[in-house]
Design a protein around this motif. Structure first.
Motif, PDB file in Angstrom:
ATOM      1  N   MET A 277     -14.170 -38.967  19.485  1.00 33.43           N
ATOM      2  CA  MET A 277     -13.504 -38.322  19.281  1.00 33.43           C
ATOM      3  C   MET A 277     -14.365 -37.207  18.502  1.00 33.43           C
ATOM      4  O   MET A 277     -14.877 -37.221  17.699  1.00 33.43           O
ATOM      5  CB  MET A 277     -12.305 -38.668  17.824  1.00 33.43           C
ATOM      6  N   THR A 278     -14.348 -35.879  18.801  1.00 37.45           N
ATOM      7  CA  THR A 278     -14.784 -34.671  18.205  1.00 37.45           C
ATOM      8  C   THR A 278     -14.267 -34.350  16.960  1.00 37.45           C
ATOM      9  O   THR A 278     -12.771 -34.140  16.920  1.00 37.45           O
ATOM     10  CB  THR A 278     -15.283 -33.954  19.198  1.00 37.45           C
ATOM     11  N   LEU A 279     -15.152 -33.662  15.903  1.00 43.35           N
ATOM     12  CA  LEU A 279     -14.238 -34.005  15.038  1.00 43.35           C
ATOM     13  C   LEU A 279     -13.628 -31.958  14.726  1.00 43.35           C
ATOM     14  O   LEU A 279     -12.560 -32.375  14.775  1.00 43.35           O
ATOM     15  CB  LEU A 279     -15.178 -33.976  13.708  1.00 43.35           C
ATOM     16  N   THR A 280     -13.992 -31.672  15.460  1.00 46.41           N
ATOM     17  CA  THR A 280     -13.524 -30.188  15.811  1.00 46.41           C
ATOM     18  C   THR A 280     -14.318 -29.487  16.850  1.00 46.41           C
ATOM     19  O   THR A 280     -15.227 -30.084  17.638  1.00 46.41           O
ATOM     20  CB  THR A 280     -14.376 -29.323  14.330  1.00 46.41           C
ATOM     21  N   HIS A 281     -13.589 -28.314  17.036  1.00 43.38           N
ATOM     22  CA  HIS A 281     -14.596 -27.663  17.975  1.00 43.38           C
ATOM     23  C   HIS A 281     -14.780 -26.600  18.108  1.00 43.38           C
ATOM     24  O   HIS A 281     -15.934 -26.158  17.667  1.00 43.38           O
ATOM     25  CB  HIS A 281     -13.201 -27.858  19.115  1.00 43.38           C
ATOM     26  N   SER A 282     -13.638 -25.183  17.817  1.00 47.50           N
ATOM     27  CA  SER A 282     -14.831 -23.138  17.863  1.00 47.50           C
ATOM     28  C   SER A 282     -13.256 -22.970  16.736  1.00 47.50           C
ATOM     29  O   SER A 282     -13.555 -21.855  16.262  1.00 47.50           O
ATOM     30  CB  SER A 282     -14.048 -23.278  19.132  1.00 47.50           C
ATOM     31  N   CYS A 283     -13.223 -23.930  16.508  1.00 48.73           N
ATOM     32  CA  CYS A 283     -12.696 -23.626  14.783  1.00 48.73           C
ATOM     33  C   CYS A 283     -12.386 -24.858  13.488  1.00 48.73           C
ATOM     34  O   CYS A 283     -12.787 -25.908  14.109  1.00 48.73           O
ATOM     35  CB  CYS A 283     -10.972 -23.321  15.440  1.00 48.73           C
ATOM     36  N   ASN A 284     -12.252 -24.558  12.228  1.00 45.93           N
ATOM     37  CA  ASN A 284     -12.507 -25.776  11.693  1.00 45.93           C
ATOM     38  C   ASN A 284     -11.350 -25.760  11.652  1.00 45.93           C
ATOM     39  O   ASN A 284     -10.055 -25.306  11.793  1.00 45.93           O
ATOM     40  CB  ASN A 284     -12.215 -24.837   9.891  1.00 45.93           C
ATOM     41  N   THR A 285     -10.995 -27.429  11.802  1.00 40.07           N
ATOM     42  CA  THR A 285     -10.300 -28.224  11.411  1.00 40.07           C
ATOM     43  C   THR A 285      -9.116 -28.428   9.914  1.00 40.07           C
ATOM     44  O   THR A 285     -10.472 -28.254   9.280  1.00 40.07           O
ATOM     45  CB  THR A 285     -10.315 -29.812  12.243  1.00 40.07           C
ATOM     46  N   PRO A 286      -8.046 -29.025   9.341  1.00 42.17           N
ATOM     47  CA  PRO A 286      -8.035 -29.439   8.392  1.00 42.17           C
ATOM     48  C   PRO A 286      -9.011 -30.474   7.465  1.00 42.17           C
ATOM     49  O   PRO A 286      -8.628 -30.911   6.670  1.00 42.17           O
ATOM     50  CB  PRO A 286      -6.858 -29.778   8.489  1.00 42.17           C
ATOM     51  N   TRP A 287      -9.929 -31.183   8.249  1.00 37.99           N
ATOM     52  CA  TRP A 287     -10.776 -32.014   7.730  1.00 37.99           C
ATOM     53  C   TRP A 287     -11.853 -32.201   8.075  1.00 37.99           C
ATOM     54  O   TRP A 287     -13.314 -32.856   7.656  1.00 37.99           O
ATOM     55  CB  TRP A 287     -10.205 -33.510   8.496  1.00 37.99           C
ATOM     56  N   ALA A 288     -12.273 -30.701   9.042  1.00 33.22           N
ATOM     57  CA  ALA A 288     -13.680 -30.615   8.616  1.00 33.22           C
ATOM     58  C   ALA A 288     -14.196 -29.370   9.545  1.00 33.22           C
ATOM     59  O   ALA A 288     -13.511 -28.321  10.213  1.00 33.22           O
ATOM     60  CB  ALA A 288     -13.933 -31.575  10.355  1.00 33.22           C
ATOM     61  N   ASP A 289     -15.204 -28.933   9.292  1.00 36.14           N
ATOM     62  CA  ASP A 289     -15.850 -27.248   9.448  1.00 36.14           C
ATOM     63  C   ASP A 289     -16.628 -27.829  10.935  1.00 36.14           C
ATOM     64  O   ASP A 289     -17.462 -28.220  11.127  1.00 36.14           O
ATOM     65  CB  ASP A 289     -17.250 -26.824   8.012  1.00 36.14           C
ATOM     66  N   ASN A 290     -16.878 -26.520  11.509  1.00 32.71           N
ATOM     67  CA  ASN A 290     -17.087 -26.977  13.119  1.00 32.71           C
ATOM     68  C   ASN A 290     -18.746 -25.427  12.831  1.00 32.71           C
ATOM     69  O   ASN A 290     -18.640 -25.007  11.530  1.00 32.71           O
ATOM     70  CB  ASN A 290     -16.487 -25.640  14.151  1.00 32.71           C
ATOM     71  N   TRP A 291     -19.188 -25.414  13.719  1.00 27.83           N
ATOM     72  CA  TRP A 291     -20.567 -24.938  13.498  1.00 27.83           C
ATOM     73  C   TRP A 291     -21.006 -23.621  13.671  1.00 27.83           C
ATOM     74  O   TRP A 291     -21.274 -22.687  13.013  1.00 27.83           O
ATOM     75  CB  TRP A 291     -21.136 -24.880  15.144  1.00 27.83           C
ATOM     76  N   LEU A 292     -19.708 -22.394  13.609  1.00 29.62           N
ATOM     77  CA  LEU A 292     -19.609 -21.275  13.788  1.00 29.62           C
ATOM     78  C   LEU A 292     -19.195 -20.822  11.500  1.00 29.62           C
ATOM     79  O   LEU A 292     -20.542 -19.481  11.342  1.00 29.62           O
ATOM     80  CB  LEU A 292     -17.851 -20.829  13.607  1.00 29.62           C
ATOM     81  N   VAL A 293     -19.293 -22.008  10.781  1.00 27.40           N
ATOM     82  CA  VAL A 293     -19.880 -21.765   9.748  1.00 27.40           C
ATOM     83  C   VAL A 293     -21.741 -21.738  10.148  1.00 27.40           C
ATOM     84  O   VAL A 293     -21.493 -21.108   8.960  1.00 27.40           O
ATOM     85  CB  VAL A 293     -19.337 -22.568   8.767  1.00 27.40           C
ATOM     86  N   ASP A 294     -21.938 -22.260  10.423  1.00 30.57           N
ATOM     87  CA  ASP A 294     -23.754 -21.838  10.231  1.00 30.57           C
ATOM     88  C   ASP A 294     -24.220 -20.843  10.652  1.00 30.57           C
ATOM     89  O   ASP A 294     -25.374 -20.422  10.474  1.00 30.57           O
ATOM     90  CB  ASP A 294     -24.218 -23.227  11.285  1.00 30.57           C
ATOM     91  N   THR A 295     -23.106 -20.077  11.200  1.00 32.71           N
ATOM     92  CA  THR A 295     -23.636 -17.903  11.912  1.00 32.71           C
ATOM     93  C   THR A 295     -22.549 -17.230  10.948  1.00 32.71           C
ATOM     94  O   THR A 295     -23.219 -16.563  11.195  1.00 32.71           O
ATOM     95  CB  THR A 295     -23.012 -18.424  13.209  1.00 32.71           C
ATOM     96  N   SER A 296     -21.770 -17.890   9.941  1.00 28.62           N
ATOM     97  CA  SER A 296     -21.305 -16.408   9.038  1.00 28.62           C
ATOM     98  C   SER A 296     -20.026 -16.227   9.590  1.00 28.62           C
ATOM     99  O   SER A 296     -19.591 -15.258   9.388  1.00 28.62           O
ATOM    100  CB  SER A 296     -21.722 -15.554   8.453  1.00 28.62           C
TER     101      SER A 296
END
Length: 97
Positions: free
Chosen positions: A1-20
């Motif tokens: 199971m992936t923890l997130t995809h293209s948005c933050n979830t209530p439990w994990a940050d997604n890759w877009l936070v690394d791009t600001s």
């Protein structure tokens, strides 16, 4: 199971936070997210770190008691896309098994 995809979830940050493009909400995993990883380990589910932020990768690798996967990611050094896995994370994967 992936923890997130293209948005933050209530439990994990997604890759877009690394791009600001998005702000980190959890700086990796929320307390509930840590419980999710622990429960996945208990159930024998594989944690998929594709599309999560680098901080999320590091937190999961530090708490998971089982191997993880990056189901559709590459090495960042080969393809510089923020969804790919940086060298320091790949070294952490090796060090934790």
């Amino acid at each position: 199971m992936t923890l997130t995809h293209s948005c933050n979830t209530p439990w994990a940050d997604n890759w877009l936070v690394d791009t600001s493009d998005e702000e980190p909400v959890h700086h990796g995993l929320s307390p509930f997210g840590k419980m999710v990883v622990e429960e996945m380990n208990r159930l024998g589910m594989i944690v998929d770190l594709a599309h999560v932020s680098v901080d999320t990768m590091k937190v999961v690798l530090n708490i998971s008691k089982a191997p993880v996967i990056f189901s559709h990611s590459s090495a960042y050094i080969i393809c510089q896309h923020r969804r790919n896995v940086p060298d320091d994370v790949l070294q952490l994967v090796v060090s934790v098994g």
